[in-house]
Design a protein around this motif. Structure first.
Motif, PDB file in Angstrom:
ATOM      1  N   TYR A  85       0.856  -1.187   0.000  1.00 27.78           N
ATOM      2  CA  TYR A  85       0.000   0.000   0.000  1.00 27.78           C
ATOM      3  C   TYR A  85       0.890   1.234   0.000  1.00 27.78           C
ATOM      4  O   TYR A  85       1.752   1.386   0.859  1.00 27.78           O
ATOM      5  N   SER A  87       1.633   4.565   0.995  1.00 29.78           N
ATOM      6  CA  SER A  87       1.104   5.346   2.109  1.00 29.78           C
ATOM      7  C   SER A  87       2.104   6.402   2.554  1.00 29.78           C
ATOM      8  O   SER A  87       3.301   6.124   2.643  1.00 29.78           O
ATOM      9  N   ASP A  89       2.660   7.396   5.420  1.00 27.45           N
ATOM     10  CA  ASP A  89       3.263   7.050   6.708  1.00 27.45           C
ATOM     11  C   ASP A  89       3.854   5.639   6.715  1.00 27.45           C
ATOM     12  O   ASP A  89       4.088   5.050   7.767  1.00 27.45           O
ATOM     13  N   GLY A  90       4.124   5.099   5.516  1.00 26.11           N
ATOM     14  CA  GLY A  90       4.783   3.806   5.439  1.00 26.11           C
ATOM     15  C   GLY A  90       6.293   3.957   5.582  1.00 26.11           C
ATOM     16  O   GLY A  90       6.813   5.057   5.798  1.00 26.11           O
ATOM     17  N   CYS A 111      -2.763   1.874  -4.814  1.00 24.24           N
ATOM     18  CA  CYS A 111      -2.732   3.334  -4.724  1.00 24.24           C
ATOM     19  C   CYS A 111      -3.946   3.846  -3.952  1.00 24.24           C
ATOM     20  O   CYS A 111      -5.089   3.602  -4.360  1.00 24.24           O
ATOM     21  N   GLY A 112      -3.686   4.539  -2.876  1.00 20.07           N
ATOM     22  CA  GLY A 112      -4.774   5.182  -2.156  1.00 20.07           C
ATOM     23  C   GLY A 112      -5.206   6.445  -2.894  1.00 20.07           C
ATOM     24  O   GLY A 112      -4.562   6.884  -3.846  1.00 20.07           O
ATOM     25  N   GLY A 116      -7.498   8.262   1.679  1.00 22.13           N
ATOM     26  CA  GLY A 116      -6.848   6.971   1.866  1.00 22.13           C
ATOM     27  C   GLY A 116      -7.815   5.818   1.738  1.00 22.13           C
ATOM     28  O   GLY A 116      -8.842   5.913   1.068  1.00 22.13           O
ATOM     29  N   GLU A 119      -9.230   1.367   6.866  1.00 22.41           N
ATOM     30  CA  GLU A 119      -8.117   0.843   7.661  1.00 22.41           C
ATOM     31  C   GLU A 119      -8.023  -0.678   7.607  1.00 22.41           C
ATOM     32  O   GLU A 119      -6.933  -1.256   7.760  1.00 22.41           O
ATOM     33  N   ARG A 122      -5.411  -2.027   5.336  1.00 21.17           N
ATOM     34  CA  ARG A 122      -4.046  -2.015   5.887  1.00 21.17           C
ATOM     35  C   ARG A 122      -3.856  -3.126   6.905  1.00 21.17           C
ATOM     36  O   ARG A 122      -2.771  -3.706   7.028  1.00 21.17           O
ATOM     37  N   GLU A 129       3.777  -1.358   3.698  1.00 18.39           N
ATOM     38  CA  GLU A 129       3.413   0.006   3.318  1.00 18.39           C
ATOM     39  C   GLU A 129       4.688   0.786   3.020  1.00 18.39           C
ATOM     40  O   GLU A 129       5.655   0.711   3.773  1.00 18.39           O
ATOM     41  N   SER A 131       6.343   4.614   1.608  1.00 13.75           N
ATOM     42  CA  SER A 131       6.192   6.042   1.335  1.00 13.75           C
ATOM     43  C   SER A 131       7.396   6.517   0.528  1.00 13.75           C
ATOM     44  O   SER A 131       8.495   5.979   0.673  1.00 13.75           O
ATOM     45  N   GLY A 140      -1.836   7.724  -4.573  1.00 17.09           N
ATOM     46  CA  GLY A 140      -0.598   6.951  -4.552  1.00 17.09           C
ATOM     47  C   GLY A 140      -0.035   6.640  -5.914  1.00 17.09           C
ATOM     48  O   GLY A 140       0.968   5.912  -6.021  1.00 17.09           O
TER      49      GLY A 140
END
Length: 230
Positions: A85, A87, A89-90, A111-112, A116, A119, A122, A129, A131, A140
């Protein structure tokens, strides 16, 4: 290698996949990239793939059902090493991560979009994940394109000179040294003499010294001991 990209904006990948390294890899039969439109797995005739968040708040959230349907279909056709994913915050994409992923056989990049994904995607569907930096994009898609490029270029046979990737920045936690080409002098600006000396050992020593000095100056965080020459 095969990369399957799940997105609600598939048109964003048309130019990327048909150009440069990714096209070369596909033409050589070394990699495949398949883009899947999440709306093909929508929950109703209105092509719905998103909804409001429980508890209120601005923005829409991609629903779990279309994503689960798409991933389930793909998994019914082959085994996947990772379901990634994209993300903000990955874990941060690095050369080391790209090297690791280049050894995989089949990868899904999800791709989010909007606010997003639900949850539960995830928690139960994604295995990882990633980033590309501490900032937020509309979706994404651009991040997935970056991951695909950084990974596929490392596959043996994709680049004309297979040693080229080994000398890229960050491969040894060092920034690449400066490079020059013809002419050796332009506008009174000269190429360092060592590079035209023909003495390969001295050239390699100069390049390593430049790598260390550049890394100290630009990215000291990459060095375990910034004051060491080793």
């Amino acid at each position: 290698m095969r990369i399957d990209i799940i997105t609600c904006v598939p048109a964003m990948f048309s130019g990327t996949i048909d150009q440069s390294i990714l096209k070369r890899a596909a033409d050589k039969g070394l990699a495949e990239i398949h883009v899947h439109d999440l709306r093909d797995f929508a929950i109703n005739k209105h092509n719905q793939i998103d909804d409001y968040a429980f508890g209120g708040g601005a923005g829409m959230v991609l629903m779990i059902e279309p994503i689960d349907k798409c991933i389930t279909k793909l998994k019914s056709e082959r085994a996947y090493d990772e379901v990634i994913y994209m993300s903000p915050d990955g874990e941060t994409l690095s050369q080391g991560v790209s090297n690791e992923l280049s050894l995989k056989k089949n990868i899904i990049l999800l791709c989010g979009h909007y606010k997003g994904v639900d949850e539960r995607v995830r928690e139960h569907l994604a295995t990882r994940e990633i980033s590309i930096g501490d900032y937020v994009l509309t979706g994404g898609e651009l991040a997935a394109a970056v991951v695909a490029d950084s990974v596929i270029r490392l596959l043996p046979g994709v680049m004309n000179d297979e040693t080229s990737a080994l000398t890229d920045s960050f491969q040894d936690d060092l920034i690449a040294p400066p490079v020059y080409t013809r002419p050796a002098e332009y506008n009174n600006w000269k190429v360092p003499d060592v590079l035209t000396s023909g003495h390969q050992a001295k050239i390699e020593a100069w390049r390593f010294e430049q790598q260390v000095q550049r890394t100290k100056a630009k990215r000291p965080d990459l060095l375990k001991n910034p004051d060491s020459e080793d």
